[in-house]
Design a protein around this motif. Sequence first.
Motif: not given
Length: 413
Positions: A110-119, A166-169, A181-185
């Motif tokens: 699957g694919q989802a939006l991942g986020s950490y801080g402002n990234t 890992e490098d990105i976040f 956070r993956i899909k808000g979770k």
Amino acid sequence: MKLLLPLKFALKNLSANKARTALTLVGIVIGITSVILISASGQGVKQFVLGQVESFGSDSIQVEPKVPTSKTGDVGATANNVQITTLKIEDAEATLKLPNVKSFYAGSIGQALGSYGNTNKKIMLFGASEGAPTIDSGLKIRDGRFYSESENDSLAQVTVIGQEVEDIFFGRGEGVGKEIRIKGKKFRVIGVLEERGTVGFISFDSMAYVPIKTLQKKILGVDHILFFTVKMKDASLTDDTVNEIRFLLRDRHNIEDEEKEDFAVVSMKEAAEMIKDIFNSINILLLALTSVSLIVGGVGIMNVMYVSVVERTFEIGLRKALGASSSSILRQFLVEAVIITFLGGLIGILLGFLLSASASYLFSLLGYNLEFEVTWDGVLLATGFSVLVGVIFGFYPAYKASKLSPMEAIRRN
């Protein structure tokens, strides 16, 4: 001596007409380079794909959904734009009751939006059951650990990420223990994978592994899987195990007619043989198409040889008047044609090696472990074919030259 004199005359004539010789070489060089590149790329792609298949080991069997009456599996197979959703985790778990099945792992993507801080970044999610590392030998943990059976069953929000994620976040070596956070979770990073690169044009370094049941229930909202792979206890019983899995799934899916099977069961050994056959057929077709350029080069040789015969009519007549035989004239012109094609072949082979090495380096920069491997078979094929083209297309002009009457040839001048 019979070949030494024609060789001497041929080299003298070719060096005296450098521009014409160079133009004739171009067609042959392009043809030979193409043959080398096609052979090397075909071999490289075949070995690349086989390497990915063999990473699962010869003791593995893959099961995928397929459109009924289709001969092979198709991950995410669709019929009339409707996804085939009949393959379940329970199907994979049921295979553990078979005597020769040691373990399994089920998978989905699957694919989802991942986020950490402002990234924020869209990441590919690979849902897999806990047995994945024991079957996929390319799946190695650099830091931390892989998730457990209890975490999969409890729909735990944990993830094992690739190095690029890992490098990105977080930065290299900083991922384990953090939360993204993956899909808000919120998902806790419990492991980071070793660098793997691209497999089958999919970058595993930019993926995040999550428990497959978590992916199904909390992210995708589905209950089917895209495939499952089983590992056998005894690889010598592959055929029997494949049949046992087929009969088991037919019973579970209430299928009596073999042509209505909505799944495909393929052993890694069978998949490797299929891949070899497919690539061999493709390579033969591509080499046949590429050989057309050599034939075009051969036509160029024939035209140049005709021009050479016309320009040297007086020389031919004079030599025959002085006692040169028709066979020696024939040999001289044939040797010229063979020299041109041999030189073209040599230059083409060197260019083929250079371009193959350059292509391999370019793919490595892009993250693909793909090597354009130049084989001796390809080199011998290119060299032999180039000389053969020279002999075939150089014969008729050479034959015409050898049959010229001495008096007629001198009178034409």
